[in-house]
Design a protein around this motif. Structure first.
Motif, mmCIF file in Angstrom:
data_model
loop_
_atom_site.group_PDB
_atom_site.id
_atom_site.type_symbol
_atom_site.label_atom_id
_atom_site.label_comp_id
_atom_site.label_asym_id
_atom_site.label_seq_id
_atom_site.Cartn_x
_atom_site.Cartn_y
_atom_site.Cartn_z
ATOM 1 N N LEU A 13 -61.736 16.036 -38.735
ATOM 2 C CA LEU A 13 -60.870 16.149 -37.573
ATOM 3 C C LEU A 13 -61.465 15.284 -36.471
ATOM 4 C CD1 LEU A 13 -58.574 17.468 -35.931
ATOM 5 C CD2 LEU A 13 -60.132 19.358 -35.462
ATOM 6 N N PHE A 15 -62.230 15.000 -33.291
ATOM 7 C CA PHE A 15 -62.392 15.939 -32.179
ATOM 8 C C PHE A 15 -63.836 15.824 -31.725
ATOM 9 C CE2 PHE A 15 -63.155 20.206 -30.393
ATOM 10 C CZ PHE A 15 -62.061 20.309 -29.544
ATOM 11 N N LYS A 70 -57.386 26.631 -28.140
ATOM 12 C CA LYS A 70 -58.514 25.822 -27.646
ATOM 13 C C LYS A 70 -59.726 26.164 -28.503
ATOM 14 C CE LYS A 70 -56.895 25.426 -22.954
ATOM 15 N NZ LYS A 70 -57.129 25.691 -21.547
ATOM 16 N N SER A 71 -60.628 25.203 -28.645
ATOM 17 C CA SER A 71 -61.834 25.485 -29.425
ATOM 18 C C SER A 71 -62.718 26.464 -28.665
ATOM 19 C CB SER A 71 -62.594 24.194 -29.743
ATOM 20 O OG SER A 71 -63.392 23.793 -28.663
ATOM 21 N N ARG A 76 -60.645 22.323 -24.790
ATOM 22 C CA ARG A 76 -59.709 21.366 -25.383
ATOM 23 C C ARG A 76 -59.066 21.942 -26.641
ATOM 24 N NH1 ARG A 76 -64.318 18.199 -25.605
ATOM 25 N NH2 ARG A 76 -63.807 17.767 -27.754
ATOM 26 N N THR A 77 -57.802 21.608 -26.830
ATOM 27 C CA THR A 77 -57.072 21.985 -28.032
ATOM 28 C C THR A 77 -57.111 20.818 -29.006
ATOM 29 O OG1 THR A 77 -55.586 23.357 -26.711
ATOM 30 C CG2 THR A 77 -54.843 22.753 -28.912
ATOM 31 N N PRO A 78 -57.526 21.047 -30.248
ATOM 32 C CA PRO A 78 -57.549 19.958 -31.224
ATOM 33 C C PRO A 78 -56.156 19.394 -31.485
ATOM 34 C CG PRO A 78 -58.762 21.861 -32.027
ATOM 35 C CD PRO A 78 -58.034 22.291 -30.794
ATOM 36 N N ASN A 79 -56.063 18.077 -31.582
ATOM 37 C CA ASN A 79 -54.821 17.410 -31.958
ATOM 38 C C ASN A 79 -54.806 17.347 -33.492
ATOM 39 O OD1 ASN A 79 -52.751 15.671 -32.603
ATOM 40 N ND2 ASN A 79 -53.277 14.153 -31.063
ATOM 41 N N LEU A 80 -54.013 18.167 -34.109
ATOM 42 C CA LEU A 80 -54.052 18.293 -35.566
ATOM 43 C C LEU A 80 -53.372 17.138 -36.288
ATOM 44 C CD1 LEU A 80 -53.584 22.130 -35.767
ATOM 45 C CD2 LEU A 80 -55.691 20.804 -35.838
ATOM 46 N N ARG A 82 -54.649 14.398 -35.976
ATOM 47 C CA ARG A 82 -55.824 13.541 -36.133
ATOM 48 C C ARG A 82 -56.763 14.036 -37.244
ATOM 49 N NH1 ARG A 82 -58.289 11.801 -30.697
ATOM 50 N NH2 ARG A 82 -58.651 9.929 -31.911
#
Length: 84
Positions: A13, A15, A70-71, A76-80, A82
């Motif tokens: 990921l 991130f 968010k993690s 931040r929220t992961p952009n899935l 990616r």
């Protein structure tokens, strides 16, 4: 294909690591938690930085399908989209 199918153990990921700023995290574990009201399954995703071994987690299908929380260690929220 749902994001839950795309996010799986052994994938990468894009991130940023909260500890060393490495640009990618390895997905270590995908743990099934419970079902949401829309019948999607909620998962806890554990990821680890390949450089410093820092671990972080987030929830996939958080309340409804294809929504990530968010993690745990960042705001931040992961952009899935990616996931490699």
């Amino acid at each position: 294909m749902s994001l839950a199918d795309k996010v799986s153990e052994g994938r990468i990921l894009l991130f940023k690591c909260s500890q060393c700023n490495h640009p990618a995290m390895l997905i270590l574990k995908k743990k099934e938690l419970e079902k949401n009201s829309d019948d999607s399954v909620k998962y806890e995703i554990t990821m680890q930085c390949p450089r410093c071994r820092n671990k972080d987690t987030f929830t996939l299908n958080d309340g409804k399908i294809d929504v990530a929380s968010k993690s745990e260690k960042t705001d931040r929220t992961p952009n899935l989209d990616r996931v490699l």
